[in-house]
Design an enzyme around this catalytic site. Structure first.
Site, PDB file in Angstrom:
ATOM      1  N   CYS A   1       0.832  -1.192   0.000  1.00 22.47           N
ATOM      2  CA  CYS A   1       0.000   0.000   0.000  1.00 22.47           C
ATOM      3  C   CYS A   1       0.870   1.246   0.000  1.00 22.47           C
ATOM      4  O   CYS A   1       2.078   1.190   0.144  1.00 22.47           O
ATOM      5  CB  CYS A   1      -0.919  -0.008   1.215  1.00 22.47           C
TER       6      CYS A   1
ATOM      7  N   ARG B   1       1.753   1.251  -6.843  1.00 19.40           N
ATOM      8  CA  ARG B   1       1.899   0.137  -5.909  1.00 19.40           C
ATOM      9  C   ARG B   1       0.648  -0.732  -5.866  1.00 19.40           C
ATOM     10  O   ARG B   1       0.681  -1.838  -5.333  1.00 19.40           O
ATOM     11  CB  ARG B   1       2.212   0.677  -4.508  1.00 19.40           C
TER      12      ARG B   1
ATOM     13  N   TRP C   1      -4.376  -1.866  -0.193  1.00 19.51           N
ATOM     14  CA  TRP C   1      -4.606  -3.088  -0.967  1.00 19.51           C
ATOM     15  C   TRP C   1      -5.077  -4.149   0.019  1.00 19.51           C
ATOM     16  O   TRP C   1      -4.363  -4.504   0.952  1.00 19.51           O
ATOM     17  CB  TRP C   1      -3.318  -3.524  -1.658  1.00 19.51           C
TER      18      TRP C   1
ATOM     19  N   ASN D   1       0.992  -0.595   6.535  1.00 23.77           N
ATOM     20  CA  ASN D   1       1.295  -1.547   5.472  1.00 23.77           C
ATOM     21  C   ASN D   1       1.805  -2.825   6.120  1.00 23.77           C
ATOM     22  O   ASN D   1       2.641  -2.762   7.021  1.00 23.77           O
ATOM     23  CB  ASN D   1       2.375  -1.003   4.528  1.00 23.77           C
ATOM     24  N   GLY D   2       1.345  -3.968   5.652  1.00 24.61           N
ATOM     25  CA  GLY D   2       1.815  -5.229   6.198  1.00 24.61           C
ATOM     26  C   GLY D   2       0.684  -6.074   6.750  1.00 24.61           C
ATOM     27  O   GLY D   2      -0.487  -5.871   6.428  1.00 24.61           O
TER      28      GLY D   2
ATOM     29  N   GLU E   1       8.329 -14.965 -19.217  1.00 24.84           N
ATOM     30  CA  GLU E   1       8.116 -13.539 -18.954  1.00 24.84           C
ATOM     31  C   GLU E   1       7.086 -12.954 -19.923  1.00 24.84           C
ATOM     32  O   GLU E   1       6.249 -12.127 -19.536  1.00 24.84           O
ATOM     33  CB  GLU E   1       9.448 -12.788 -19.062  1.00 24.84           C
TER      34      GLU E   1
ATOM     35  N   LYS F   1       3.640 -11.155 -18.687  1.00 27.78           N
ATOM     36  CA  LYS F   1       3.241  -9.798 -19.046  1.00 27.78           C
ATOM     37  C   LYS F   1       1.823  -9.784 -19.616  1.00 27.78           C
ATOM     38  O   LYS F   1       1.017  -8.920 -19.284  1.00 27.78           O
ATOM     39  CB  LYS F   1       4.225  -9.206 -20.072  1.00 27.78           C
TER      40      LYS F   1
ATOM     41  N   GLU G   1      -0.781 -10.547 -16.830  1.00 27.95           N
ATOM     42  CA  GLU G   1      -0.849  -9.481 -15.829  1.00 27.95           C
ATOM     43  C   GLU G   1      -1.730  -8.324 -16.279  1.00 27.95           C
ATOM     44  O   GLU G   1      -2.541  -7.818 -15.498  1.00 27.95           O
ATOM     45  CB  GLU G   1       0.554  -8.920 -15.547  1.00 27.95           C
TER      46      GLU G   1
ATOM     47  N   HIS H   1       4.974 -33.645 -24.881  1.00 27.47           N
ATOM     48  CA  HIS H   1       4.692 -34.348 -23.632  1.00 27.47           C
ATOM     49  C   HIS H   1       3.419 -33.838 -22.963  1.00 27.47           C
ATOM     50  O   HIS H   1       3.255 -33.992 -21.750  1.00 27.47           O
ATOM     51  CB  HIS H   1       5.879 -34.225 -22.677  1.00 27.47           C
TER      52      HIS H   1
ATOM     53  N   LYS I   1       2.616  -3.408  -6.764  1.00 25.78           N
ATOM     54  CA  LYS I   1       3.978  -3.281  -7.279  1.00 25.78           C
ATOM     55  C   LYS I   1       4.996  -3.922  -6.349  1.00 25.78           C
ATOM     56  O   LYS I   1       5.876  -4.652  -6.778  1.00 25.78           O
ATOM     57  CB  LYS I   1       4.308  -1.797  -7.479  1.00 25.78           C
TER      58      LYS I   1
END
Length: 652
Positions: A2, A27, A78, A104-105, A518, A522, A525, A541, A647
């Protein structure tokens, strides 16, 4: 995860905080709030405004019900405990309504704390763990006030004061910062908090154990923030709050102590980032700006670390000796998300150049598998923020078992860099978009430089080869610029054809497989399309069962003609492409300029310039970033702030 911004000074407090929160939107958050004190019309009160959703909702609330003051704190949340609603938004009040906390946390022991406080008569208004902290501070104030009263006369101990009056008198006895120190020692978990009280005007108290927090020192004004960009437009003089520190901000300055009250010195660093780097600079989105900043990020990460005359690599910020590098028996890389993908690519770089075995672990899983590193091995942590909780835990486990650790990081002075025996900064500058782009290419660059340095220390690479690789590395920024000019419009056109796809598959072999991962990350996301990265040789396979005429398959089919093993991988990849096209899959290939053979096999080809194989990943990822960006824009997604993502992941 946050955002926090606090301010004490002569400026109008609300615009300072709102603007700071806006600069921290990258963030990720789902609600916002602000608390302000010191209004002339209400000197003994804290005015609070909160709203679910984006900052514009909070601004609308403030426009309807303005607030003014001389000190304040704001927060973008968040959700971890409780839904993203107004009552769960920060700041949170204590039981008297005169004290507020932002946080935050995660408070891991919040349930037991809450039960104990409820037994004492406390009542809670939210579903959050943060509200517990406000009530804990209130509890410490009331405990001390009661003890103080009992210590004077029996009559004072038996007075029937109201809770608010008791708390008010407690502030006269116990300073706010001492109450905070006592409260945080009762917490288990991770936290960065800011605390205000109506009874302590023009005072802001902050404490940290885990998530990042920074203090800003201006001219007669002082700031608290969860990250540098939130206050960089006001001051470049920053103290990075460390674990176990409590800061008290007043109009007279900042004092610092540990959790036991012992004084600590401020360690002020001058931040060299230009504030304009944190602005969009005319681009539609931060992500697009940051994609276009990659030539500079790669250049700056290389600058001063290599000699174009001799090929020698210089890494001065190392507390590990050349002898230790020569005798190390292996390297453990720990990272999360995009950084894990760069770690996978680094495995190929280090093993190829330095001839040293490398294990790559998800940092979030590392300590749970009872790993067996020792003093003969090195740990390499890769992190954008340097504050990722999972990566910090992996570093602590490595150190506990005797391994020295190195860090690849974009933030000087962050937690992981402080614990590391050496750091290679990526010098990418602030990255605002949640989906990493320039930080990733900066990591790949730093990791290549480290792999070559390690090879030189171990004597596994010749001077001629070193000079060749350094020369080729110096050409990479110009090649990225060429890709940005040549393929952006092509990716925009491809987005028109593929933005309605439900699934994507990304394929690569060897060092190109991490780039396939990656590319898939992207896309998922920012566009919310299901995407999967897979080793090209593993298609037969299982994943071949997924292929039909509706499935786009992005295949990295590059090669270094001077490298026989690269040519062999390329030929095998062409066979995998034919497996896809034989089943009507729609292939988008990433290939080297001049490769006309592949045009005969696939529907679309995106060309990139040639480079040595170990440097190709830095080029290959750029068109994948652009493809994901244009698809997401066409789908109407929030490119810079994708849903459910943050973030900086500072909780486990």
């Amino acid at each position: 995860m946050c955002g926090i911004v606090g301010y004490i000074g002569p400026k109008s407090v609300v615009p300072v905080i709102i603007e700071g929160l806006r600069r921290l939107e990258y963030r990720g958050y789902d609600s916002a709030g602000i608390a302000v004190g010191g209004a002339p019309e209400a000197p003994g009160e804290l005015a609070l405004r909160r709203a679910p959703g984006k900052l514009k909702n909070l601004e609308a609330v403030i426009a309807q019900s303005p607030l003014h003051g001389t000190f304040g704190i704001g927060h973008t949340r968040w959700a971890t405990h409780g839904r993203p609603t107004e009552e769960n938004a920060h700041p949170h009040r204590d039981g008297t309504g005169t004290l507020v906390v932002v946080h935050n946390g995660i408070v891991e022991n919040y349930l037991s704390l809450k039960q104990g406080l409820i037994a004492k008569g406390h009542r809670f208004q939210s579903e959050t763990d943060t509200e517990i902290i406000a009530h804990l501070i209130q509890d410490e104030l009331e405990l001390h006030a009661a003890q103080h009263a009992a210590g004077h006369t029996a009559e004072a101990a038996e007075t029937n004061e109201s809770t608010a009056a008791l708390t008010s008198s407690a502030f006269e006895i116990l300073p706010l910062e001492e109450a905070v120190r006592r409260a945080v020692k009762r917490l288990t978990g991770a936290f960065a908090i800011g605390v205000l009280s109506a009874h302590s005007p023009n005072k802001l108290v902050a404490a940290r154990m885990g998530p990042p927090a920074v203090l800003g020192i201006g001219e007669g004004e002082f700031f608290l923030a969860s990250d540098v960009p939130g206050i960089l437009h006001h001051t470049r003089n920053i103290h990075f709050l460390q674990d176990g520190e409590v800061a008290t901000l007043t109009l007279d300055g900042i004092t610092l102590t540990d959790f036991h009250g012992a004084p600590l010195p401020l360690r002020v660093q001058r931040i060299t980032w230009d504030p304009i780097q944190a602005e969009k600079a005319g681009y539609k989105h931060f992500m697009l700006k940051e994609i276009n900043e990659q030539p500079r990020a790669v250049r700056d990460t290389t600058l001063g670390r290599v000699s174009l005359d001799t090929g020698e690599v210089f890494l001065p910020d190392m507390q590990i000796t050349a002898e230790e590098f020569r005798t190390t028996t292996g390297i453990t890389i720990a990272a999360c998300g995009t950084s894990w993908h760069s770690g996978l690519a680094a495995k190929f770089m280090i093993e190829r150049l330095a001839r040293l075995p490398v294990d790559v672990d998800y940092a979030s899983e590392y300590r749970y598998r009872d790993p067996i590193p020792d003093a003969t091995m090195l740990g390499l942590l890769i992190t954008q923020s340097g504050e990722t909780a999972d990566t910090i835990a992996a570093q602590q486990e490595l150190i506990r078992k005797g391994s020295k650790t190195l860090a690849i990081c974009n933030v000087v002075g962050s937690a992981i860099t402080r614990a590391a025996a050496g750091t290679i900064t990526t010098n990418a500058g602030p990255e605002i978009g949640v989906a990493s782009t320039k930080a990733f290419t900066g990591q790949l660059t730093a990791l290549f430089v480290f792999a070559l340095y390690l090879a030189q220390q171990r004597g596994t690479v010749s001077s001629a080869e070193s000079l060749h690789l350094v020369t080729e590395l110096a050409r990479i920024p110009g090649k990225i610029e060429e890709i940005l000019r040549s393929v952006d419009d092509q990716c925009h056109q491809l987005a028109k054809s593929f933005s309605t796809a439900r699934d994507f598959l990304f394929l690569g072999r060897g060092i190109h497989y991490p780039i396939a991962l990656e590319g898939a990350l992207k896309l998922k996301e920012i566009s919310y399309i299901h995407a999967e990265g897979y080793p090209a040789g593993e298609m037969k396979h299982g994943p071949n069962a997924l292929i039909d005429e509706t499935l786009p398959v992005v295949c990295i089919a590059t090669k270094d003609p001077a490298d026989p093993s690269s040519v062999l991988k390329y030929e095998k990849t062409l066979s995998n492409i034919q497996e896809v096209t034989a089943r009507s899959g729609r292939v988008i290939a990433i290939a080297i300029e001049g490769d006309h053979e592949i045009q005969q096999l696939v529907e679309h080809v995106i060309y990139i310039p040639a480079a040595p194989e170990l440097l190709l990943p830095i080029l290959e990822v750029v068109p994948l970033q652009l493809l994901a960006y244009h698809i997401a824009v066409r789908r109407g997604c929030d490119v810079d702030q994708p849903r459910n993502l943050a973030k900086s992941v500072t909780v486990e």
